[in-house]
Design a protein around this motif. Structure first.
Motif, PDB file in Angstrom:
ATOM      1  N   ARG A  31     -11.373  13.513   3.366  1.00 17.20           N
ATOM      2  CA  ARG A  31     -11.550  12.344   2.525  1.00 17.20           C
ATOM      3  C   ARG A  31     -10.313  11.403   1.933  1.00 17.20           C
ATOM      4  NH1 ARG A  31     -15.090  16.292  -0.653  1.00 17.20           N
ATOM      5  NH2 ARG A  31     -16.449  17.450   1.254  1.00 17.20           N
ATOM      6  N   ASP A  32     -10.921  10.193   1.561  1.00 13.89           N
ATOM      7  CA  ASP A  32      -9.710   9.832   0.879  1.00 13.89           C
ATOM      8  C   ASP A  32     -10.323   8.564   0.287  1.00 13.89           C
ATOM      9  OD1 ASP A  32      -7.107   8.606   0.759  1.00 13.89           O
ATOM     10  OD2 ASP A  32      -7.093   8.260   2.778  1.00 13.89           O
ATOM     11  N   LEU A  33      -9.633   7.834  -0.327  1.00 14.34           N
ATOM     12  CA  LEU A  33      -9.609   7.014  -1.926  1.00 14.34           C
ATOM     13  C   LEU A  33      -8.555   5.963  -1.853  1.00 14.34           C
ATOM     14  CD1 LEU A  33     -10.495   8.991  -5.249  1.00 14.34           C
ATOM     15  CD2 LEU A  33     -12.577   8.347  -3.885  1.00 14.34           C
ATOM     16  N   ILE A  34      -9.262   5.001  -1.813  1.00 13.42           N
ATOM     17  CA  ILE A  34      -8.229   3.325  -2.331  1.00 13.42           C
ATOM     18  C   ILE A  34      -7.915   2.987  -3.250  1.00 13.42           C
ATOM     19  CG2 ILE A  34      -7.513   1.818  -0.815  1.00 13.42           C
ATOM     20  CD1 ILE A  34      -8.245   2.764   1.633  1.00 13.42           C
ATOM     21  N   PHE A  35      -7.163   3.412  -4.046  1.00 11.46           N
ATOM     22  CA  PHE A  35      -7.377   2.037  -5.186  1.00 11.46           C
ATOM     23  C   PHE A  35      -6.592   0.916  -5.389  1.00 11.46           C
ATOM     24  CE2 PHE A  35      -6.760   6.538  -6.296  1.00 11.46           C
ATOM     25  CZ  PHE A  35      -7.648   7.010  -7.409  1.00 11.46           C
ATOM     26  N   CYS A  36      -8.128   0.074  -5.091  1.00  4.19           N
ATOM     27  CA  CYS A  36      -7.541  -1.605  -5.119  1.00  4.19           C
ATOM     28  C   CYS A  36      -7.091  -2.321  -6.023  1.00  4.19           C
ATOM     29  CB  CYS A  36      -8.703  -2.017  -3.696  1.00  4.19           C
ATOM     30  SG  CYS A  36      -8.832  -1.579  -2.743  1.00  4.19           S
ATOM     31  N   TYR A  37      -5.773  -3.421  -6.556  1.00  7.50           N
ATOM     32  CA  TYR A  37      -6.289  -3.772  -7.261  1.00  7.50           C
ATOM     33  C   TYR A  37      -5.526  -4.991  -6.852  1.00  7.50           C
ATOM     34  CZ  TYR A  37      -4.415   0.366 -10.619  1.00  7.50           C
ATOM     35  OH  TYR A  37      -4.565   1.054 -10.730  1.00  7.50           O
ATOM     36  N   ASP A  38      -5.644  -6.127  -7.794  1.00 10.60           N
ATOM     37  CA  ASP A  38      -6.085  -7.697  -7.582  1.00 10.60           C
ATOM     38  C   ASP A  38      -4.615  -7.872  -8.205  1.00 10.60           C
ATOM     39  OD1 ASP A  38      -7.603  -8.501  -6.398  1.00 10.60           O
ATOM     40  OD2 ASP A  38      -9.464  -8.728  -7.189  1.00 10.60           O
ATOM     41  N   ALA A  94       0.589  -1.616   0.283  1.00  8.59           N
ATOM     42  CA  ALA A  94       0.229   0.205   0.157  1.00  8.59           C
ATOM     43  C   ALA A  94       0.682   1.303   0.035  1.00  8.59           C
ATOM     44  CB  ALA A  94      -0.876   0.135   1.124  1.00  8.59           C
ATOM     45  N   GLY A  95       0.604   2.018  -0.498  1.00  8.89           N
ATOM     46  CA  GLY A  95       0.898   3.752  -0.445  1.00  8.89           C
ATOM     47  C   GLY A  95       0.777   4.568  -1.071  1.00  8.89           C
ATOM     48  N   GLY A  96       0.867   5.938  -0.433  1.00  5.88           N
ATOM     49  CA  GLY A  96       0.175   7.204  -0.836  1.00  5.88           C
ATOM     50  C   GLY A  96       0.511   7.266  -2.419  1.00  5.88           C
ATOM     51  N   LEU A  97       0.082   8.250  -3.228  1.00  6.42           N
ATOM     52  CA  LEU A  97      -0.075   8.704  -4.352  1.00  6.42           C
ATOM     53  C   LEU A  97       0.535   9.871  -4.484  1.00  6.42           C
ATOM     54  CD1 LEU A  97      -0.944   7.341  -7.181  1.00  6.42           C
ATOM     55  CD2 LEU A  97      -3.341   8.971  -7.238  1.00  6.42           C
ATOM     56  N   SER A 139     -14.228   5.043  -0.964  1.00  4.23           N
ATOM     57  CA  SER A 139     -13.708   6.096  -0.857  1.00  4.23           C
ATOM     58  C   SER A 139     -14.228   6.483   1.037  1.00  4.23           C
ATOM     59  CB  SER A 139     -15.106   7.212  -1.682  1.00  4.23           C
ATOM     60  OG  SER A 139     -16.228   6.836  -1.436  1.00  4.23           O
ATOM     61  N   TYR A 140     -13.807   7.014   1.733  1.00  3.15           N
ATOM     62  CA  TYR A 140     -14.269   7.537   3.090  1.00  3.15           C
ATOM     63  C   TYR A 140     -14.058   8.291   3.326  1.00  3.15           C
ATOM     64  CZ  TYR A 140      -9.694   6.263   3.886  1.00  3.15           C
ATOM     65  OH  TYR A 140      -8.133   6.508   4.382  1.00  3.15           O
TER      66      TYR A 140
END
Length: 103
Positions: free
Chosen positions: A59-66, A8-11, A46-47
């Motif tokens: 506010r934050d977004l998490i981009f999830c990848y498989d 995980a990491g910041g964009l 988003s949360y």
């Protein structure tokens, strides 16, 4: 079994989520770029939460990848941000979620 939340990491400004996942895979788990490039977008979470001051909302977004990893792949902590990696079976995951997590 599956490995979950390996990196995980910041964009950073100007960096695409895809570029970020490839970079974080290498930095945090020693995943080769060619393998990390196979990661596929899975979802966006988003949360909102109170900021550190308690006076504002973050506010934050998490981009999830498989990313399907080869069965013999063992992630290796590379940048000092990750202590270790553990592969848990589903009963252990469920026990961790349902158990007393006060520590």
């Amino acid at each position: 079994g599956k490995l979950d939340h390996v990196v995980a990491g910041g964009l950073s400004h100007g960096e695409s989520p895809r570029e970020n996942v490839i970079k974080e895979c290498a930095e945090e788990a020693s995943v080769p770029a060619a393998l990390a490039a196979q990661a596929r977008p899975a979802s966006i979470v988003s949360y909102s939460q109170m900021d550190e001051t308690g006076w504002g909302v973050k506010r934050d977004l998490i981009f999830c990848y498989d990313l399907e990893l080869p069965s013999d792949f063992v992630p290796t902590a590379a940048d000092g941000e990750v202590e270790s990696f553990d592969l848990w079976d589903m009963p252990r995951v469920l026990e961790s979620i349902a158990g007393d997590n006060s520590d």
